[in-house]
Design an enzyme around this catalytic site. Structure first.
Site, PDB file in Angstrom:
ATOM      1  N   LYS A   1      10.494-113.991  24.582  1.00 57.73           N
ATOM      2  CA  LYS A   1       9.681-114.817  25.475  1.00 57.73           C
ATOM      3  C   LYS A   1      10.551-115.560  26.477  1.00 57.73           C
ATOM      4  CE  LYS A   1       6.369-115.873  21.835  1.00 57.73           C
ATOM      5  NZ  LYS A   1       6.062-116.846  20.795  1.00 57.73           N
TER       6      LYS A   1
ATOM      7  N   LYS B   1      16.808-107.851  22.164  1.00 60.77           N
ATOM      8  CA  LYS B   1      15.387-107.746  21.797  1.00 60.77           C
ATOM      9  C   LYS B   1      14.487-108.259  22.931  1.00 60.77           C
ATOM     10  CE  LYS B   1      14.908-112.309  19.831  1.00 60.77           C
ATOM     11  NZ  LYS B   1      14.238-113.227  18.997  1.00 60.77           N
TER      12      LYS B   1
ATOM     13  N   LYS C   1      23.219-120.785  20.312  1.00 62.40           N
ATOM     14  CA  LYS C   1      23.072-121.971  21.178  1.00 62.40           C
ATOM     15  C   LYS C   1      24.448-122.525  21.517  1.00 62.40           C
ATOM     16  CE  LYS C   1      18.758-122.647  21.848  1.00 62.40           C
ATOM     17  NZ  LYS C   1      18.177-122.684  23.172  1.00 62.40           N
TER      18      LYS C   1
END
Ligand code: TYM
Length: 393
Positions: free
Chosen positions: A242, A239, A147
């Site tokens: 979502k 990976k 982040k």
């Protein structure tokens, strides 16, 4: 009709199509009770990474559990709040995810299946853990660091970066430790991306135990499936997730056959005209083979005209190479068919279940009641140990 029908270290779950083999490693401890705990965020329909990396193994663990074993599976609404949410969408996502978990085969009679946010003991235990977890330890968590890196790329200075991010996002792994330890698990089945959170969970358990001078919390083992990291179809360097902006990078459990075919066809592979399993050098093609090997293999056996199939990815790659003449296009066609077949019954059940919100609400309510019974015991014991009450209620 629906209602009726209805080892401290990382261990590896062998899911190559034979659920019975899953816990062979546990035979040494046959009489020991296993407590399996895991969760998933309600951020839209699960994708293939969630399914093959975690959810499918939940069902296999459930189906191979001994009568004395306990299984707790939950949807983590509190975690979803670490990023801005639209309340209506979040509510629908929680409910849809409950339907999806039932549709893939989680059995609410065998497992305690519930919404984490309906069990306030998770948040309470998190607070106790927050009081024994150092800032520095959390700063080293990969999710937090990525982040910060994202903000940094936006040109912010260090000071601004840190002050802009929310406490919830920073403390999220502590809540996860509480989710897990509340139920005193022996095993936690998750994808590879959760490994660091599990390490923190064990550290928190040990820290708490040192503080109260007894071995109260267990240090559960992480269980990974061989498909612990399913990669993005568009960028096999990362990976499947979502949150990736490109919807073609993931296959959702609810994708139509047409969508599946289109996404698989567009999957990034390489120019080599042969099939092999080499995750380092050929991540794209290896990812597709990995996905095929993790599916149950019925369609694949039919496609290949065989009744026996070794689904170990490297050997499967050899079989596929011979069967397709090394054609990537044929591999993709076989994969699409296998996925469509594997997802069809799940999708049918999912759509049926969504028609029955009363049933879903009943399952959630019962699950939360059962979870709270167990959670209450832990919290009461913890409160006594911490000096917040005289004796365990
Ligand atoms: P979440 O919701 O991101 O993912 C749910 C599960 O899916 C696995 N997974 C994958 N596995 C393989 N390949 C992928 N590409 C892939 N993407 C996701 C995840 O590893 C996970 O097992 N923090 C957790 C939720 C959580 C939790 C818990 C999990 C909260 N409390 C307690 C276990 C126990 C998360 O965000 O998972």
């Amino acid at each position: 009709m629906l209602r009726r029908a209805r080892l401290h270290s990382v261990q590896c779950l062998s899911t190559y199509g034979r659920a019975q083999t899953i816990f062979r490693m546990q035979h040494t401890a046959l009489a020991e009770k296993r407590v399996i705990v895991s969760g998933i965020q309600p951020t839209g329909v699960p994708h293939l990474g969630n399914y093959l990396g975690a959810l499918k193994s939940w069902v296999e663990l459930q189906n191979t559990a001994q009568p004395q074993d306990e299984l707790y599976f939950f949807i983590v609404g509190l975690h979803a709040l670490t990023v801005p949410q639209n309340p209506k969408t979040l509510f629908a996502d929680r409910q849809n995810l409950m339907a999806a978990l039932l549709a893939i085969g989680v059995d609410p009679l065998r497992c305690t299946l519930f919404q984490q946010d309906a069990v306030p003991e998770h948040a309470e235990l998190m607070w106790y853990f927050a009081c024994i977890t150092s800032f520095g330890r959390l700063e080293r968590m990969t999710t937090w660091k990525s982040k910060l890196a994202t903000l940094h790329n936006g040109g912010n200075t260090d000071h601004v970066q840190a002050s802009q991010l929310q406490l919830g996002l920073f403390a999220y792994p502590v809540l996860q430790a509480a989710d897990i330890l509340l139920y005193h698990p022996t095993h936690v089945p998750v994808g590879e991306d959760q490994a660091q959170h599990l390490e923190l969970t064990r550290d928190i358990a040990e820290g708490f135990n040192r503080m109260v001078k007894k071995r109260y919390f267990p240090t559960p083992s992480t269980l990974h499936t061989p498909s612990k990291k399913i990669l993005s179809l568009r960028n096999p360097a990362v990976k499947m997730s979502k949150s990736a902006p490109d919807a073609n990078s993931r296959i959702l459990l609810t994708d139509s056959p047409k969508n599946i075919q289109a996404k698989v066809r567009r999957a990034v592979t390489d120019a080599d005209r042969f099939l092999s399993y080499d995750p380092e050098a050929r991540p794209g093609v290896s990812n597709l083979i990995n996905i095929l090997s993790a599916l149950d293999g019925g369609t694949l056996r039919r496609e290949l005209g065989t009744t026996v199939l070794d689904t170990d990815p490297a050997r499967l790659a050899e079989t596929l190479h011979t069967a397709t003449g090394g054609s990537g296009a044929k591999l993709k066609a076989i994969l699409s068919e296998s996925l469509i077949e594997a997802l069809r019954p799940i999708q049918e059940r999912y759509h049926d279940l969504l028609q029955d919100p009363t049933y879903l609400a009943t399952i959630e309510k019962r699950g939360a009641e059962r979870a709270r019974e167990r959670a209450h015991t832990t919290i009461s014991q913890v409160r006594t140990m911490l000096g917040l009450q005289k004796e365990t209620l």
